[in-house]
Design an enzyme around this catalytic site. Sequence first.
Site, PDB file in Angstrom:
ATOM      1  N   HIS A 182      56.763  66.119  12.328  1.00  0.00           N
ATOM      2  CA  HIS A 182      57.943  65.257  11.763  1.00  0.00           C
ATOM      3  C   HIS A 182      57.523  63.699  12.299  1.00  0.00           C
ATOM      4  O   HIS A 182      56.728  63.556  13.112  1.00  0.00           O
ATOM      5  CB  HIS A 182      59.165  65.797  12.335  1.00  0.00           C
ATOM      6  CG  HIS A 182      59.127  65.674  13.979  1.00  0.00           C
ATOM      7  ND1 HIS A 182      58.314  66.500  14.701  1.00  0.00           N
ATOM      8  CD2 HIS A 182      59.817  64.641  14.604  1.00  0.00           C
ATOM      9  CE1 HIS A 182      58.681  66.022  16.069  1.00  0.00           C
ATOM     10  NE2 HIS A 182      59.372  65.172  16.011  1.00  0.00           N
ATOM     11  N   ASP A 184      60.355  60.945  13.358  1.00  0.00           N
ATOM     12  CA  ASP A 184      61.702  61.053  14.173  1.00  0.00           C
ATOM     13  C   ASP A 184      62.674  60.443  13.158  1.00  0.00           C
ATOM     14  O   ASP A 184      62.549  59.545  12.521  1.00  0.00           O
ATOM     15  CB  ASP A 184      61.663  60.119  15.435  1.00  0.00           C
ATOM     16  CG  ASP A 184      60.685  60.933  16.632  1.00  0.00           C
ATOM     17  OD1 ASP A 184      60.888  62.197  16.724  1.00  0.00           O
ATOM     18  OD2 ASP A 184      60.061  60.148  17.063  1.00  0.00           O
ATOM     19  N   HIS A 331      53.978  63.390  14.062  1.00  0.00           N
ATOM     20  CA  HIS A 331      53.389  63.974  15.248  1.00  0.00           C
ATOM     21  C   HIS A 331      53.958  65.234  15.358  1.00  0.00           C
ATOM     22  O   HIS A 331      55.144  65.903  14.757  1.00  0.00           O
ATOM     23  CB  HIS A 331      53.859  62.951  16.341  1.00  0.00           C
ATOM     24  CG  HIS A 331      55.287  63.032  16.544  1.00  0.00           C
ATOM     25  ND1 HIS A 331      55.977  62.085  16.076  1.00  0.00           N
ATOM     26  CD2 HIS A 331      56.129  63.461  17.379  1.00  0.00           C
ATOM     27  CE1 HIS A 331      57.217  61.824  16.240  1.00  0.00           C
ATOM     28  NE2 HIS A 331      57.266  62.862  17.337  1.00  0.00           N
ATOM     29  N   ARG A 346      62.291  59.919  25.966  1.00  0.00           N
ATOM     30  CA  ARG A 346      62.005  59.026  24.599  1.00  0.00           C
ATOM     31  C   ARG A 346      62.985  57.805  24.517  1.00  0.00           C
ATOM     32  O   ARG A 346      64.257  58.129  24.759  1.00  0.00           O
ATOM     33  CB  ARG A 346      61.987  59.825  23.551  1.00  0.00           C
ATOM     34  CG  ARG A 346      61.202  59.361  22.241  1.00  0.00           C
ATOM     35  CD  ARG A 346      61.379  60.013  21.076  1.00  0.00           C
ATOM     36  NE  ARG A 346      62.744  60.081  20.363  1.00  0.00           N
ATOM     37  CZ  ARG A 346      63.099  60.969  19.396  1.00  0.00           C
ATOM     38  NH1 ARG A 346      62.550  62.160  19.152  1.00  0.00           N
ATOM     39  NH2 ARG A 346      64.295  60.838  18.787  1.00  0.00           N
TER      40      ARG A 346
END
Length: 405
Positions: A182, A184, A331, A346
């Site tokens: 995906h 994000d 990723h 994150r």
Amino acid sequence: MAPVATSTTYPEPQQAKPQREVLINPFYSPFAESKVEEDYEFSQYTPVFPAVSWEPLGPIEVNDRGHHADPEKKALLSAATKIIHLTPSIGTELHGIDLRQLSSQQKDELALLIAERGVVFFRDQAINIHEQLELGRHFGPLHKHATTPVPKEPGLQEVHVVYTDGTKRPDSSAYTRSDLWHSDVTYEVQPPSTTSLKLYTAPDVGGDTHWTSGYAVYSSLSPFFQKYLEGLTAIHSAVAQAEGARAAGTHVRRQEIETIHPIVRVHPVTGWKSVYVNPGFTRRIIGIPKAESDAVLAFLFRQITENLDFQVRFRWEKNSVAIWDNRVTTHAATFDFFPQKRHALRVTPHGEKPLSVEEYEAQYGKSAKDRQLEIWKQQGVDVASLATPAVNKRNGVEVKKGYND
């Protein structure tokens, strides 16, 4: 008088309906309960799911810092003790840089480097979460995730927690490896740009993350297919992620949405074209038959998830940091480290609304480019000669030259 024979009819026994097994896809359904040891060093950053509700996101003003960077990135690169380009298409590791000490100019140049290389890696970083948030805000206003956990420490709702406590093993019957790839939250109207992740606790081995370059995917396609994709848009959906959160018993903090984005977007700083779809959130292509949409997306997803020429794999260590441009990469992490723990934080700045080739060229007044062709031109390659594949002859038959290993 003989008795009259009688019969009694009994109803057929009812079989209990089997209970449908609920399978958990770790991408859409985070584990709502995690085991945390009392003496865990980073317990203040372990996950919680606050039962708060947020309004829908409105327009967000962004100022891409890469526009302000020195194209040669002298201030940043001269401070590095070592620069390692991990593959030709994606991924650079910088040594000797302390992310806490970057000047504003160096941060701008880092934004440009990430836009060009897709993802940049750093090791042995002492940056704490508050400093990471400050760095993220340099790149843009920060995103707050509607479903995933935030740290237990108050005031960190702009932080996304990645936490696997080592007690739960994802059920592989609920998903395939390709499902986990995906970029994000691409369902947002203004999806993320320059995103950072710091690993606090790493397994001894495993838990690597792979990134794929959307630039490289685009460059690999035939000119005819490139042009076809440039005219298409696709739906990106938050529905599965929201439903997965509810199935796991957690609160959805903002109503789920679906958004239409171009399949080929242009990075506003580099001007390079990138394929912008992903298995995690892209559902269908608008305006073409479903069978055609399914076939095109399946092909693009395979290129993203399987073609090693477009990928870089990073082996994490404690205090490693990755910063990637969500606009031009996808990723996926590996789930191969059970029963060990993996813990990261994150920070996710918003980017601009994705620009199609037509929109970019109208807004900036210049042509969008193919990254690979531009790099080959810089290297002195005669790009025009690449339009016709080279051939040789074997036994009088033309044979296309290929790769030999």
